[in-house]
Scaffold this active site. Structure first.
Site: not given
Length: 286
Positions: A11, A136
């Site tokens: 990401k 996350d």
């Protein structure tokens, strides 16, 4: 032996603002997550004896401390299943790079084992378990680009443009704890009031501190910054810049290859993990 092989995508934090510090020491953030079509790969095989075994050891990470093992055991414990799994990891993403390697591996593990163990767990329940492993993890479980608030766990789906990125990987691991405890870190950015979330005029509040303390990151930002706006992702060490085409991104990476290590990847608002899972569901229902 049947194995299930799934990706664990990287990401990017397209920007990251720190708007405060909580009493428990965690920081209140606002950020936008977008996935890359690039990442680790994990393979899973069912075990009937309840053993969780990761066959790929990572240097400096004890087996029982690995997020993959922790995720598997936590899901096993909370679901009450008697099943186990053999797990193999093909590691591509750097540790301490700010592109989510460990969190993504954990999320892929949760989704894969929920499928293999035939658990009746929805995304919300898996994301809540994921949050206990790391802030996350939920965005990887949900698999959609998101505007994140809180410590990064309050997610609103967004759909930013999906350019090609050059991602440079300085040969240094940045300590998240060190950056978030640094006295010079900006902690008073104003919360956003606009919706949809603006894509321009943003920054990464961690970047000045990381640049100051890690010359390798500063050099990477300066190198990539000659071709496009270069920015830190997360707390680093990776830096990225956007390009309109793969050809342009490949050209820039080639020009930098003498002094920098990195890769080119497409930005994606739906993670390649979720695209793969959707294709598996379609095959099984066909």
């Amino acid at each position: 032996m049947h194995t299930l092989t799934l990706p664990a995508p990287a990401k990017l934090n397209l920007w990251l603002h720190i708007i405060g510090r909580r009493a428990d020491g965690y920081h209140e953030l606002e950020t936008v997550f977008q996935f890359l079509d690039h990442g680790d790969e994990l393979s899973f095989a069912l075990r009937e004896d309840g053993v969780i075994r990761l066959h790929t050891e990572i240097e400096a990470v004890p087996h029982d401390s690995n997020l993959i093992v922790r995720a598997a055991r936590k899901l096993q414990e909370q679901s009450g299943t008697a099943l186990g799994a053999d797990i193999w990891l093909t590691k591509v993403l750097p540790m301490g790079g700010g592109i989510g390697g460990g969190s993504s591996d954990a999320a892929t593990t949760l989704l894969a084992l929920a499928h293999l163990w035939q658990l009746d767990w929805d995304e919300d329940r898996l994301a809540a378990l994921g949050l206990s492993l790391g802030a996350d993890v939920p965005v990887f479980v949900r698999g959609h680009a998101a505007f994140a608030q809180g410590v990064g766990e309050q997610l609103t789906p967004v759909d930013p443009i999906e350019p090609w990125y050059v991602v440079l990987v300085p040969q240094v691991s940045v300590s998240t704890v060190e950056i978030f405890s640094h006295p010079q870190l900006t902690r008073d950015s104003l919360p956003l009031k606009m919706r949809p979330v603006p894509e321009g005029n943003s920054r990464n509040d961690c970047q000045p501190v990381v640049e100051q303390n890690y010359p390798e990151v500063r050099n990477a930002l300066n190198s990539l910054g000659k071709f496009t706006e270069a920015r830190l992702t997360g707390t680093g060490s990776c830096v990225f810049g956007a390009f309109p085409s793969k050809a342009e991104a490949d050209k820039v990476l080639a020009l930098l290859s003498a002094t920098q290590t990195g890769f080119v990847a497409k930005g994606s608002n739906i993670s390649m993990l979720h695209r793969k899972l959707q294709s598996l569901v379609k095959k099984s229902s066909a």
